[in-house]
Design a protein around this motif. Structure first.
Motif, PDB file in Angstrom:
ATOM      1  N   CYS A 103      18.545  14.881  48.279  1.00 28.23           N
ATOM      2  CA  CYS A 103      17.838  15.445  47.543  1.00 28.23           C
ATOM      3  C   CYS A 103      18.127  15.532  46.186  1.00 28.23           C
ATOM      4  CB  CYS A 103      19.204  16.964  47.734  1.00 28.23           C
ATOM      5  SG  CYS A 103      18.959  16.798  49.431  1.00 28.23           S
ATOM      6  N   VAL A 104      18.571  14.515  45.460  1.00 23.69           N
ATOM      7  CA  VAL A 104      19.501  13.609  43.694  1.00 23.69           C
ATOM      8  C   VAL A 104      18.416  12.842  43.740  1.00 23.69           C
ATOM      9  CG1 VAL A 104      20.666  12.805  42.411  1.00 23.69           C
ATOM     10  CG2 VAL A 104      22.103  14.287  43.818  1.00 23.69           C
ATOM     11  N   LEU A 105      17.915  12.325  44.467  1.00 24.53           N
ATOM     12  CA  LEU A 105      17.101  11.025  43.689  1.00 24.53           C
ATOM     13  C   LEU A 105      15.565  11.875  44.426  1.00 24.53           C
ATOM     14  CD1 LEU A 105      17.009   8.154  43.301  1.00 24.53           C
ATOM     15  CD2 LEU A 105      16.805   7.466  45.813  1.00 24.53           C
ATOM     16  N   ALA A 106      15.392  12.632  45.000  1.00 29.58           N
ATOM     17  CA  ALA A 106      14.227  13.822  45.087  1.00 29.58           C
ATOM     18  C   ALA A 106      13.828  14.039  43.850  1.00 29.58           C
ATOM     19  CB  ALA A 106      13.775  14.169  46.275  1.00 29.58           C
ATOM     20  N   ILE A 107      14.575  14.856  43.212  1.00 28.70           N
ATOM     21  CA  ILE A 107      14.349  15.070  41.856  1.00 28.70           C
ATOM     22  C   ILE A 107      14.207  14.708  40.565  1.00 28.70           C
ATOM     23  CG2 ILE A 107      15.384  16.576  40.452  1.00 28.70           C
ATOM     24  CD1 ILE A 107      16.813  18.224  42.674  1.00 28.70           C
ATOM     25  N   LEU A 108      15.360  13.475  41.410  1.00 21.59           N
ATOM     26  CA  LEU A 108      15.105  12.084  39.667  1.00 21.59           C
ATOM     27  C   LEU A 108      13.967  11.558  39.896  1.00 21.59           C
ATOM     28  CD1 LEU A 108      17.784  10.167  39.845  1.00 21.59           C
ATOM     29  CD2 LEU A 108      16.954  10.974  38.134  1.00 21.59           C
ATOM     30  N   LEU A 109      12.687  10.850  41.113  1.00 21.83           N
ATOM     31  CA  LEU A 109      11.485  10.899  41.822  1.00 21.83           C
ATOM     32  C   LEU A 109      10.608  11.113  41.565  1.00 21.83           C
ATOM     33  CD1 LEU A 109      12.081   8.146  44.409  1.00 21.83           C
ATOM     34  CD2 LEU A 109      12.553   7.839  42.225  1.00 21.83           C
ATOM     35  N   GLY A 110      10.361  13.004  41.091  1.00 21.44           N
ATOM     36  CA  GLY A 110      10.224  13.426  40.750  1.00 21.44           C
ATOM     37  C   GLY A 110       9.801  13.360  39.857  1.00 21.44           C
ATOM     38  N   LEU A 111      10.151  12.741  39.087  1.00 16.87           N
ATOM     39  CA  LEU A 111       9.961  12.453  37.093  1.00 16.87           C
ATOM     40  C   LEU A 111       9.857  11.710  36.908  1.00 16.87           C
ATOM     41  CD1 LEU A 111      13.504  14.700  35.617  1.00 16.87           C
ATOM     42  CD2 LEU A 111      10.467  14.982  35.353  1.00 16.87           C
ATOM     43  N   ARG A 158      10.999   5.584  29.350  1.00 16.12           N
ATOM     44  CA  ARG A 158      11.294   6.703  29.191  1.00 16.12           C
ATOM     45  C   ARG A 158      10.098   7.240  30.639  1.00 16.12           C
ATOM     46  NH1 ARG A 158      11.846  11.697  25.111  1.00 16.12           N
ATOM     47  NH2 ARG A 158      12.234  12.259  26.519  1.00 16.12           N
ATOM     48  N   ASP A 159       9.745   6.422  31.381  1.00 18.14           N
ATOM     49  CA  ASP A 159       9.020   5.997  32.439  1.00 18.14           C
ATOM     50  C   ASP A 159       9.377   8.334  33.067  1.00 18.14           C
ATOM     51  OD1 ASP A 159       7.881   4.881  31.477  1.00 18.14           O
ATOM     52  OD2 ASP A 159       8.988   3.261  33.223  1.00 18.14           O
ATOM     53  N   TRP A 160      10.564   8.024  33.172  1.00 19.67           N
ATOM     54  CA  TRP A 160      10.433   9.903  34.400  1.00 19.67           C
ATOM     55  C   TRP A 160       9.595  10.687  33.314  1.00 19.67           C
ATOM     56  CZ3 TRP A 160      13.924   5.794  33.134  1.00 19.67           C
ATOM     57  CH2 TRP A 160      14.545   5.715  34.539  1.00 19.67           C
ATOM     58  N   ALA A 161       9.705  11.139  31.924  1.00 20.18           N
ATOM     59  CA  ALA A 161       8.502  11.568  31.639  1.00 20.18           C
ATOM     60  C   ALA A 161       7.395  11.593  31.078  1.00 20.18           C
ATOM     61  CB  ALA A 161       9.506  11.615  29.712  1.00 20.18           C
ATOM     62  N   ARG A 162       7.257  10.013  30.723  1.00 21.97           N
ATOM     63  CA  ARG A 162       5.599  10.089  31.413  1.00 21.97           C
ATOM     64  C   ARG A 162       4.792  10.327  33.089  1.00 21.97           C
ATOM     65  NH1 ARG A 162       4.895   5.672  27.462  1.00 21.97           N
ATOM     66  NH2 ARG A 162       6.383   5.201  26.825  1.00 21.97           N
ATOM     67  N   ARG A 163       5.239   9.785  34.292  1.00 22.90           N
ATOM     68  CA  ARG A 163       5.098  10.615  34.771  1.00 22.90           C
ATOM     69  C   ARG A 163       5.053  11.989  35.046  1.00 22.90           C
ATOM     70  NH1 ARG A 163       6.232  10.106  41.417  1.00 22.90           N
ATOM     71  NH2 ARG A 163       5.963  11.796  42.030  1.00 22.90           N
ATOM     72  N   TYR A 164       5.735  12.965  34.572  1.00 20.83           N
ATOM     73  CA  TYR A 164       6.286  14.297  34.599  1.00 20.83           C
ATOM     74  C   TYR A 164       4.819  14.709  33.888  1.00 20.83           C
ATOM     75  CZ  TYR A 164       7.151  18.981  33.806  1.00 20.83           C
ATOM     76  OH  TYR A 164       7.151  20.572  33.550  1.00 20.83           O
ATOM     77  N   LEU A 165       4.214  14.253  33.169  1.00 17.53           N
ATOM     78  CA  LEU A 165       3.300  14.702  32.061  1.00 17.53           C
ATOM     79  C   LEU A 165       2.226  14.243  32.521  1.00 17.53           C
ATOM     80  CD1 LEU A 165       4.444  13.682  28.316  1.00 17.53           C
ATOM     81  CD2 LEU A 165       4.605  15.877  29.133  1.00 17.53           C
ATOM     82  N   TYR A 166       2.220  13.196  32.923  1.00 17.95           N
ATOM     83  CA  TYR A 166       0.542  12.518  33.744  1.00 17.95           C
ATOM     84  C   TYR A 166       0.886  13.556  35.123  1.00 17.95           C
ATOM     85  CZ  TYR A 166      -3.124  10.107  35.473  1.00 17.95           C
ATOM     86  OH  TYR A 166      -4.448   9.597  36.192  1.00 17.95           O
ATOM     87  N   GLN A 167       1.843  14.438  35.851  1.00 24.57           N
ATOM     88  CA  GLN A 167       1.065  14.916  36.794  1.00 24.57           C
ATOM     89  C   GLN A 167       0.970  16.223  36.478  1.00 24.57           C
ATOM     90  OE1 GLN A 167       4.531  15.024  39.013  1.00 24.57           O
ATOM     91  NE2 GLN A 167       4.227  16.628  40.553  1.00 24.57           N
ATOM     92  N   LYS A 168       1.374  16.582  35.397  1.00 26.26           N
ATOM     93  CA  LYS A 168       0.873  17.984  34.472  1.00 26.26           C
ATOM     94  C   LYS A 168      -0.823  18.472  34.546  1.00 26.26           C
ATOM     95  CE  LYS A 168       4.301  21.019  35.726  1.00 26.26           C
ATOM     96  NZ  LYS A 168       4.353  21.763  36.532  1.00 26.26           N
ATOM     97  N   TYR A 169      -1.071  16.737  34.093  1.00 31.36           N
ATOM     98  CA  TYR A 169      -2.088  16.952  33.140  1.00 31.36           C
ATOM     99  C   TYR A 169      -2.983  16.643  34.419  1.00 31.36           C
ATOM    100  CZ  TYR A 169      -6.114  13.322  32.187  1.00 31.36           C
ATOM    101  OH  TYR A 169      -7.648  12.516  31.888  1.00 31.36           O
TER     102      TYR A 169
END
Length: 392
Positions: free
Chosen positions: A10-18, A142-153
Motif C-alpha cells: 500500500c505504501v509503495l503503491a502511493i509512492l509509485l503513484g507519484l 524530484r521525479d515523483w513530482a514530475r510524474r504527477y505533473l505529467y499524469q495531470k497533463y
C-alpha cells in the motif's frame, strides 16, 4: 529500480503513484509538457513523503552492521551528487528485510533497499554505488513530482486526443486509456534512463567506475528480474533498451572517472568489474536433427576467460534463475546435459557457436534449451540471454 514481488504494497503503491522516471516526452503531433523544472511552490510530493514516513521507517531498519559499507557509499554519493540541495532532503539509507531484489526512494531523501538486493551487492562498494546513485538521482530530480505533473497533463487532455463527432463542430476531446498508458510508459522509461545517466556521472565523480551499472543490470536480469523485451506500456526500460540507450553515457562517465581517478585500483570502488553484453542468440536449423545456435557477445575488463553455458530445463512453471551454475549440472533433476564453451572474448564482437544434434547434448524428455549463461572463473553468472525455441 524495477523489482520483485511483495513489499509494503500500500505504501509503495502511493509512492509509485507519484513516481516512475524523466525528461520531457513529445507525443506524436502534440507539444511536450515542459517538466524541466518543478514549480517552486509545488510540495505535494514532500507532503506525501512526510505522511508515509512513519510507516516506511517502521518497515525498515537503518543500514548498519552487515550493511555498513553501503552507508559509506551512500554518504559519499550524496556529498558528490546532491551538494547544492543537500539541506532540502532528510538523507537516510534503510534496508527492508523481505528478501526481494528491489530499491526505491521517498521524495524526502530516504532510500530503501530490499534485503535480497542488499545481499546481492554484499561488500562490493561498486554495486552499492550503482544501486544508490540511481535512487539519489531520482530524489534530486524530484521525479515523483514530475510524474504527477505529467499524469495531470494527460488527464487534462494532453497527448493524443480523439475528436468525437464531426471535426468541423465544436466538441469535447478525450484521451484513450491505451494512448495515455503508452504516453505515460514512454515518459517513465525516459525518466529511468535520465536517472541512470545522472547516476553514472555521480558515480564517476565519487570514485566508482560506471561499469558497475551494467554489471548490476546484468546480474538482475540473470536472476529473472525485469524483462529483455521492449513494451509500449512498460514503466521501466527493458535490459536491452538500457544497454543501447546508455552506451554513450557509459563512455562519457568512464572518461570522467579516468580523468579524476587515473589509478583505478586506488579509487573508492576499486577496479571495474567484468561486464558481459550478451546479445539475443540466433537459432538456425542446419539438418534434420541439428541446430546451430550463435550468441554474439562483448566483454569489458576481462583478464582471462569466461564460460558460456547453454542450459536446458524441464521445470513446469517458473524457471529457476541461479546466481551460480554447478560444474556438474546433470546432478540437478531437471538436467541431463548442457553445452559449454570457454572464450577469451577478445574481439569487439565475439560470436560463440553451438551445434546441437538430437543424438548428442540432448536434454531429457520434455526439456528444452532455454537459456544462455555467461560465467566468470568462479561459476558466478555475469549475464544471461533468452534462447528462442529451436525451429522444427
Amino acid at each position: 529500480m524495477e523489482g520483485g514481488a511483495a513489499r509494503p504494497v500500500c505504501v509503495l503503491a502511493i509512492l509509485l503513484g507519484l513516481l516512475c522516471a524523466v525528461g520531457a516526452v513529445r507525443a506524436a503531433g502534440q507539444q511536450a509538457l515542459d517538466v524541466a523544472e518543478v514549480p517552486s511552490q509545488f510540495n505535494l510530493d514532500m507532503q506525501t513523503a512526510a505522511r508515509l514516513r512513519p510507516q516506511l521507517l517502521a518497515q525498515s531498519a537503518a543500514a548498519s552492521g552487515r550493511y555498513a559499507t553501503s552507508s559509506l557509499v551512500f554518504d559519499r554519493l550524496v556529498e558528490q551528487g546532491a551538494a547544492p540541495s543537500r539541506s532540502k532532503f532528510a538523507w537516510q539509507l534503510r534496508v527492508v528485510d523481505n528478501n526481494q531484489l528491489n530499491a526505491y526512494s521517498s521524495p524526502d531523501g530516504t532510500v530503501y533497499v530490499e534485503s535480497g538486493l542488499a545481499q546481492l551487492a554484499g561488500s562490493s562498494t561498486g554495486l552499492w554505488a550503482a544501486i544508490l546513485s540511481h535512487e539519489i538521482a531520482h530524489i534530486v530530480r524530484r521525479d515523483w513530482a514530475r510524474r504527477y505533473l505529467y499524469q495531470k497533463y494527460l488527464e487534462n487532455g494532453g497527448g493524443g486526443g480523439i475528436v468525437l463527432g464531426d471535426p468541423s463542430l465544436p466538441s469535447a476531446s478525450w484521451q484513450t486509456s491505451e494512448k495515455a498508458s503508452a504516453d505515460m510508459g514512454r515518459f517513465c522509461r525516459q525518466m529511468e534512463l535520465e536517472a541512470d545517466r545522472e547516476g553514472l556521472i555521480m558515480m564517476a565523480r565519487a570514485g566508482y567506475h560506471p561499469d558497475f551499472v551494467p554489471a548490476l543490470h546484468h546480474l538482475l536480469h540473470a536472476r529473472g528480474m525485469g524483462t529483455n523485451r521492449a513494451s509500449l506500456y512498460a514503466m521501466h526500460p527493458c535490459w536491452e533498451e538500457r544497454d543501447h540507450e546508455l552506451t554513450r553515457s557509459y563512455v562519457s562517465a568512464s572518461i570522467e572517472f579516468a580523468r579524476r581517478w587515473p589509478e583505478w585500483y586506488a579509487s573508492p570502488g576499486g577496479n571495474p568489474p567484468v561486464v558481459v553484453f550478451a546479445d539475443e542468440p540466433t537459432v538456425r536449423k542446419t539438418g534434420a536433427k541439428e541446430w546451430r545456435i550463435q550468441i554474439p557477445m562483448r566483454c569489458q575488463n576481462l583478464a582471462g576467460a569466461v564460460e558460456v553455458v547453454l542450459r536446458s530445463d524441464s521445470t513446469k512453471g517458473a524457471v529457476e534463475r541461479p546466481a551460480q551454475l554447478s560444474d556438474q549440472p546433470q546432478a540437478d533433476a531437471n538436467w541431463e546435459q548442457d553445452a559449454r564453451q570457454l572464450t577469451g572474448c577478445t574481439s569487439p564482437k565475439t560470436t560463440i557457436t553451438f551445434t546441437i544434434a538430437d543424438t548428442s547434448l540432448r536434454p531429457k524428455q520434455g526439456a528444452q534449451w532455454i537459456d544462455v549463461y555467461v560465467l566468470d572463473a568462479w561459476g558466478s553468472v555475469l549475464a544471461r540471454a533468452d534462447l528462442p525455441k529451436l525451429p522444427r
